[in-house]
Write a protein that holds these residues in place. Structure first.
Motif, PDB file in Angstrom:
ATOM      1  N   ASP A   1       0.890  -1.143  -0.038  1.00 20.30           N
ATOM      2  CA  ASP A   1       0.002   0.096   0.105  1.00 20.30           C
ATOM      3  C   ASP A   1       1.107   1.308  -0.159  1.00 20.30           C
ATOM      4  O   ASP A   1       1.104   1.788   1.072  1.00 20.30           O
ATOM      5  CB  ASP A   1      -0.904   0.036   1.230  1.00 20.30           C
ATOM      6  CG  ASP A   1      -1.994  -1.124   1.160  1.00 20.30           C
ATOM      7  OD1 ASP A   1      -2.743  -1.101   0.011  1.00 20.30           O
ATOM      8  OD2 ASP A   1      -2.381  -1.796   1.988  1.00 20.30           O
ATOM      9  N   LEU A   2       1.203   1.477  -1.204  1.00 22.07           N
ATOM     10  CA  LEU A   2       2.096   2.690  -1.445  1.00 22.07           C
ATOM     11  C   LEU A   2       1.415   4.073  -0.681  1.00 22.07           C
ATOM     12  O   LEU A   2       2.054   4.962  -0.438  1.00 22.07           O
ATOM     13  CB  LEU A   2       2.386   2.833  -2.993  1.00 22.07           C
ATOM     14  CG  LEU A   2       3.255   4.135  -3.353  1.00 22.07           C
ATOM     15  CD1 LEU A   2       4.461   4.116  -2.830  1.00 22.07           C
ATOM     16  CD2 LEU A   2       3.636   4.020  -4.697  1.00 22.07           C
ATOM     17  N   THR A   3       0.265   4.385  -1.246  1.00 19.40           N
ATOM     18  CA  THR A   3      -0.108   5.400  -0.939  1.00 19.40           C
ATOM     19  C   THR A   3      -0.767   5.826   0.624  1.00 19.40           C
ATOM     20  O   THR A   3      -0.789   7.030   0.929  1.00 19.40           O
ATOM     21  CB  THR A   3      -1.848   5.934  -1.845  1.00 19.40           C
ATOM     22  OG1 THR A   3      -2.718   4.726  -1.182  1.00 19.40           O
ATOM     23  CG2 THR A   3      -1.525   5.876  -3.150  1.00 19.40           C
ATOM     24  N   LYS A   4      -0.743   4.771   1.252  1.00 22.40           N
ATOM     25  CA  LYS A   4      -1.034   5.010   2.803  1.00 22.40           C
ATOM     26  C   LYS A   4      -0.402   3.896   3.383  1.00 22.40           C
ATOM     27  O   LYS A   4      -0.646   3.294   4.282  1.00 22.40           O
ATOM     28  CB  LYS A   4      -2.737   4.616   3.019  1.00 22.40           C
ATOM     29  CG  LYS A   4      -3.424   5.566   2.540  1.00 22.40           C
ATOM     30  CD  LYS A   4      -4.960   5.049   2.799  1.00 22.40           C
ATOM     31  CE  LYS A   4      -5.810   6.035   2.455  1.00 22.40           C
ATOM     32  NZ  LYS A   4      -7.508   5.975   2.580  1.00 22.40           N
ATOM     33  N   PRO A   5       1.089   4.338   3.633  1.00 23.05           N
ATOM     34  CA  PRO A   5       1.993   3.596   4.217  1.00 23.05           C
ATOM     35  C   PRO A   5       1.776   3.671   5.896  1.00 23.05           C
ATOM     36  O   PRO A   5       1.550   4.827   6.507  1.00 23.05           O
ATOM     37  CB  PRO A   5       3.448   3.810   4.227  1.00 23.05           C
ATOM     38  CG  PRO A   5       3.136   5.475   3.403  1.00 23.05           C
ATOM     39  CD  PRO A   5       2.022   5.313   3.012  1.00 23.05           C
ATOM     40  N   VAL A   6       1.498   2.631   6.542  1.00 19.23           N
ATOM     41  CA  VAL A   6       1.237   2.857   8.269  1.00 19.23           C
ATOM     42  C   VAL A   6       2.366   2.979   8.962  1.00 19.23           C
ATOM     43  O   VAL A   6       2.444   3.475   9.998  1.00 19.23           O
ATOM     44  CB  VAL A   6       0.448   1.474   8.460  1.00 19.23           C
ATOM     45  CG1 VAL A   6      -0.576   1.363   7.692  1.00 19.23           C
ATOM     46  CG2 VAL A   6       1.402   0.349   8.460  1.00 19.23           C
ATOM     47  N   HIS A   7       3.594   2.986   8.571  1.00 17.55           N
ATOM     48  CA  HIS A   7       4.787   3.089   9.252  1.00 17.55           C
ATOM     49  C   HIS A   7       5.635   4.256   8.429  1.00 17.55           C
ATOM     50  O   HIS A   7       6.123   3.706   7.591  1.00 17.55           O
ATOM     51  CB  HIS A   7       5.364   1.870   9.587  1.00 17.55           C
ATOM     52  CG  HIS A   7       6.474   2.336  10.638  1.00 17.55           C
ATOM     53  ND1 HIS A   7       7.639   2.902  10.622  1.00 17.55           N
ATOM     54  CD2 HIS A   7       6.918   1.277  11.955  1.00 17.55           C
ATOM     55  CE1 HIS A   7       8.212   2.830  11.645  1.00 17.55           C
ATOM     56  NE2 HIS A   7       7.915   1.943  12.382  1.00 17.55           N
ATOM     57  N   THR A   8       5.878   5.264   8.635  1.00 22.82           N
ATOM     58  CA  THR A   8       6.356   6.488   7.558  1.00 22.82           C
ATOM     59  C   THR A   8       7.695   6.094   7.675  1.00 22.82           C
ATOM     60  O   THR A   8       8.517   6.441   6.636  1.00 22.82           O
ATOM     61  CB  THR A   8       5.777   7.817   7.934  1.00 22.82           C
ATOM     62  OG1 THR A   8       6.290   8.028   9.365  1.00 22.82           O
ATOM     63  CG2 THR A   8       4.338   7.911   7.532  1.00 22.82           C
ATOM     64  N   GLU A   9       8.297   5.889   8.803  1.00 25.92           N
ATOM     65  CA  GLU A   9      10.099   5.671   8.966  1.00 25.92           C
ATOM     66  C   GLU A   9      10.443   4.427   7.964  1.00 25.92           C
ATOM     67  O   GLU A   9      11.166   4.454   7.518  1.00 25.92           O
ATOM     68  CB  GLU A   9      10.357   5.604  10.145  1.00 25.92           C
ATOM     69  CG  GLU A   9      11.802   5.727  10.375  1.00 25.92           C
ATOM     70  CD  GLU A   9      12.242   5.749  11.745  1.00 25.92           C
ATOM     71  OE1 GLU A   9      13.498   5.285  12.091  1.00 25.92           O
ATOM     72  OE2 GLU A   9      11.278   6.089  12.715  1.00 25.92           O
ATOM     73  N   LEU A  10       9.616   3.342   8.204  1.00 30.14           N
ATOM     74  CA  LEU A  10       9.928   2.036   7.628  1.00 30.14           C
ATOM     75  C   LEU A  10       9.942   2.334   6.164  1.00 30.14           C
ATOM     76  O   LEU A  10      10.611   1.826   5.326  1.00 30.14           O
ATOM     77  CB  LEU A  10       9.039   0.873   8.245  1.00 30.14           C
ATOM     78  CG  LEU A  10       9.617   0.297   9.378  1.00 30.14           C
ATOM     79  CD1 LEU A  10       8.695  -0.770   9.870  1.00 30.14           C
ATOM     80  CD2 LEU A  10      10.882  -0.009   9.384  1.00 30.14           C
ATOM     81  N   HIS A  11       8.734   3.140   5.826  1.00 26.61           N
ATOM     82  CA  HIS A  11       8.323   3.377   4.506  1.00 26.61           C
ATOM     83  C   HIS A  11       9.686   4.028   3.722  1.00 26.61           C
ATOM     84  O   HIS A  11       9.939   3.626   2.579  1.00 26.61           O
ATOM     85  CB  HIS A  11       7.044   4.076   4.258  1.00 26.61           C
ATOM     86  CG  HIS A  11       6.787   4.752   2.860  1.00 26.61           C
ATOM     87  ND1 HIS A  11       6.312   3.662   1.756  1.00 26.61           N
ATOM     88  CD2 HIS A  11       6.807   5.799   2.205  1.00 26.61           C
ATOM     89  CE1 HIS A  11       6.279   4.367   0.789  1.00 26.61           C
ATOM     90  NE2 HIS A  11       6.650   5.686   0.852  1.00 26.61           N
ATOM     91  N   SER A  12       9.928   5.269   4.447  1.00 32.35           N
ATOM     92  CA  SER A  12      11.038   5.994   3.851  1.00 32.35           C
ATOM     93  C   SER A  12      12.435   5.348   3.815  1.00 32.35           C
ATOM     94  O   SER A  12      13.216   5.338   2.891  1.00 32.35           O
ATOM     95  CB  SER A  12      11.068   7.478   4.414  1.00 32.35           C
ATOM     96  OG  SER A  12      11.477   7.114   5.839  1.00 32.35           O
TER      97      SER A  12
END
Length: 507
Positions: A204-215
């Protein structure tokens, strides 16, 4: 890897409502069976285990009442959905990636109580922050064959001194039954392998639940995959489709949450007096839920006395409720990852006035009619339409709406006095599976709420004066079955006679 007996696997598959698995799939490695069951480490993990909390979990359970097999069945079914979505796209590998929630902080180093992302939790039962679940297709084997991998925080004695124990890779495998586990830092090695064009990533690219892990890990991968059409796909809608239909084990969890909440309501009614502080009723309700084993409240409850009941999401809960006023309490608890959501309205002095009883009985009659429609093939939208029609009829009978009102103005006028829907889906979240349309026909195993209300603000000069300032809502939790609906909150009193009897006081 040891094999589960075929008879046990077949029984597990039958236990999943609406789920069918062929015998060959059931016996295939990485399909629906968990990894070879390993001994739980003889230490505290990052969540309760059968070793440390035998009063909560049986051997083989990941969370109370839900076994490793149940979680493996969920992962298998998700990969089966992906198999359907990927028809005609042969020769591609598929990787599902779900992030856990992070720890949120109220100030500086003071954390909020951790609450796991429910899509992540649904698929593995792991309850630690800063973790990643990966489901990966196996080269040379057709979906839904896959392997499950957890990436978890590494053991760190200095941090565990402050924050509590971590499960580590060994604990994660032994507790959840996934196939493999690695430290979170090792996830970058997997990311590097997913950049090729032969890999489709479900994330789920548009709503990552963990912004740090996503970045840190997913942003650059997502940008690369986005350049190749359809090589990154959302996964949230598929997980929600699974979550919509509850298994028998899930329904048992929700029965417990419903029973606990119903008993808490009864005790809170019994403790009512006039005048009474909304904060006291809030505290009483939460105490009674937690004293019966609830983990937390499912949401900040509405404890609204008098005219404040006409504010739908009133949660300040800091005013005095006067003698002669009603209180509307909308509350629920979370028990073993599943929630309840119940609303009752009652007089704090134990006796309904005549106008209060008229509005209350009207709402109760409407609610019973709506409950009778809770059956397969009917949708929440269908029940909502019935609710609006019935509310309109009752408002006319009570003289709140003129009998001469035109059809074109009828529903607008009704929505003034009940501006919300008749209900929503319920499960691990209060407003569960929010992306699923309420126009979908109900199916056995779905759980919904039914919650009609009538709200007449004290400044509504168009309503008869005797009704002004009265707000009533009655809400129950309902399991759809092939037969009559199963009311999870049936033990929570709602008849006028029973409420007045429990309050035990007469005006």
């Amino acid at each position: 890897m040891s094999r589960l007996p075929a008879r046990r696997l077949a029984a597990a598959a039958r236990g999943w409502r609406g789920f069918s698995v062929c015998k060959s799939c059931a016996l295939r490695r990485f399909s629906i069976q968990p990894a070879q069951q390993k001994k739980i480490p003889n230490r505290y993990l990052g969540q309760p285990s059968p070793f440390t909390h035998p009063h909560l979990l049986k051997t083989g359970e990941v969370t109370p009442g839900l076994s490793q097999v149940e979680y493996a069945l969920r992962r298998h079914k998700l990969m089966a959905l992906i198999q359907k979505e990927a028809l005609g796209r042969d020769g591609l590998d598929h990787t599902v990636i779900l992030l856990s929630n992070p720890t949120y902080y109220m100030s500086n180093d003071i954390p909020y109580v951790f609450h796991q992302d429910t899509n992540f939790l649904y698929l593995c039962g792991f309850q630690e922050p800063d973790s990643i679940l990966v489901l990966q297709s196996i080269p040379g084997k057709a979906l839904p064959s896959h392997k499950s991998i957890l990436f978890v925080p590494r053991r760190d004695p200095s941090r565990e001194l402050w924050d509590g124990p971590r499960s580590g890779t060994d604990g994660a495998i032994a507790l959840t039954g996934v196939d493999e586990a690695y430290t979170i830092e090792e996830f970058r090695h997997l990311v590097a392998k997913l950049k090729g064009e032969s890999n489709i990533v479900w994330y789920d690219l548009t709503k990552p639940v963990h912004t740090e892990l996503h970045s840190d890990y997913m942003q650059s991968l997502a940008e690369i995959k986005a350049r190749n059409k359809n090589h990154i796909q959302g996964i949230r809608h598929l997980v929600q489709n699974l979550r919509l239909i509850k298994s028998p084990a899930e329904i048992e969890r929700m029965k417990i949450a419903g029973r606990v909440t119903a008993e808490a309501f009864t005790e809170t009614m019994f403790a009512s007096k006039s005048p009474v502080d909304e904060a006291f009723l809030y505290a009483k309700f939460e105490f009674e839920c937690r004293a019966r084993g609830a983990d937390i409240l499912a949401y900040p409850p509405v404890v609204a006395g008098g005219n404040r009941s006409n504010t739908l999401h009133y949660v300040k809960n800091n005013q005095l409720i006067k003698d002669g006023e009603l209180v509307l309490l909308d509350g629920g608890c979370e028990s073993s990852c599943y929630v309840s959501d119940i609303t009752r309205t009652w007089p704090v002095n134990g006796r309904f006035t005549k106008p209060q009883a008229e509005i209350y009985q009207a709402v109760l009659d409407i609610q019973k009619s709506c409950l009778s429609l809770c059956s397969p093939g009917v949708s929440l939208e269908n029940i909502y339409s019935l609710m609006l029609s019935l509310i309109g009829q009752k408002l006319k009978e009570l003289g709140i709406l003129k009998s001469s009102i035109t059809e074109s103005h009828f529903f607008k006028a009704v929505r003034k006095y009940c501006p919300h829907h008749v209900g929503h889906y319920l499960g691990m979240d209060v407003h569960d599976t929010p992306d699923i349309s309420r126009s979908l026909p109900l199916q056995p195993g779905m759980v919904i709420t039914i919650e009609p209300g009538i709200y007449i603000p004290e400044d509504d000069m168009s309503a008869p004066e005797r009704f002004r300032g009265i707000g009533v809502r009655i809400e129950d939790d309902v399991v759809i079955t092939e037969d009559a609906p199963l009311i999870l909150s049936a033990d929570c009193p709602k008849e006028i006679y029973h409420i007045e009897q429990i309050c035990g006081r007469s005006s």
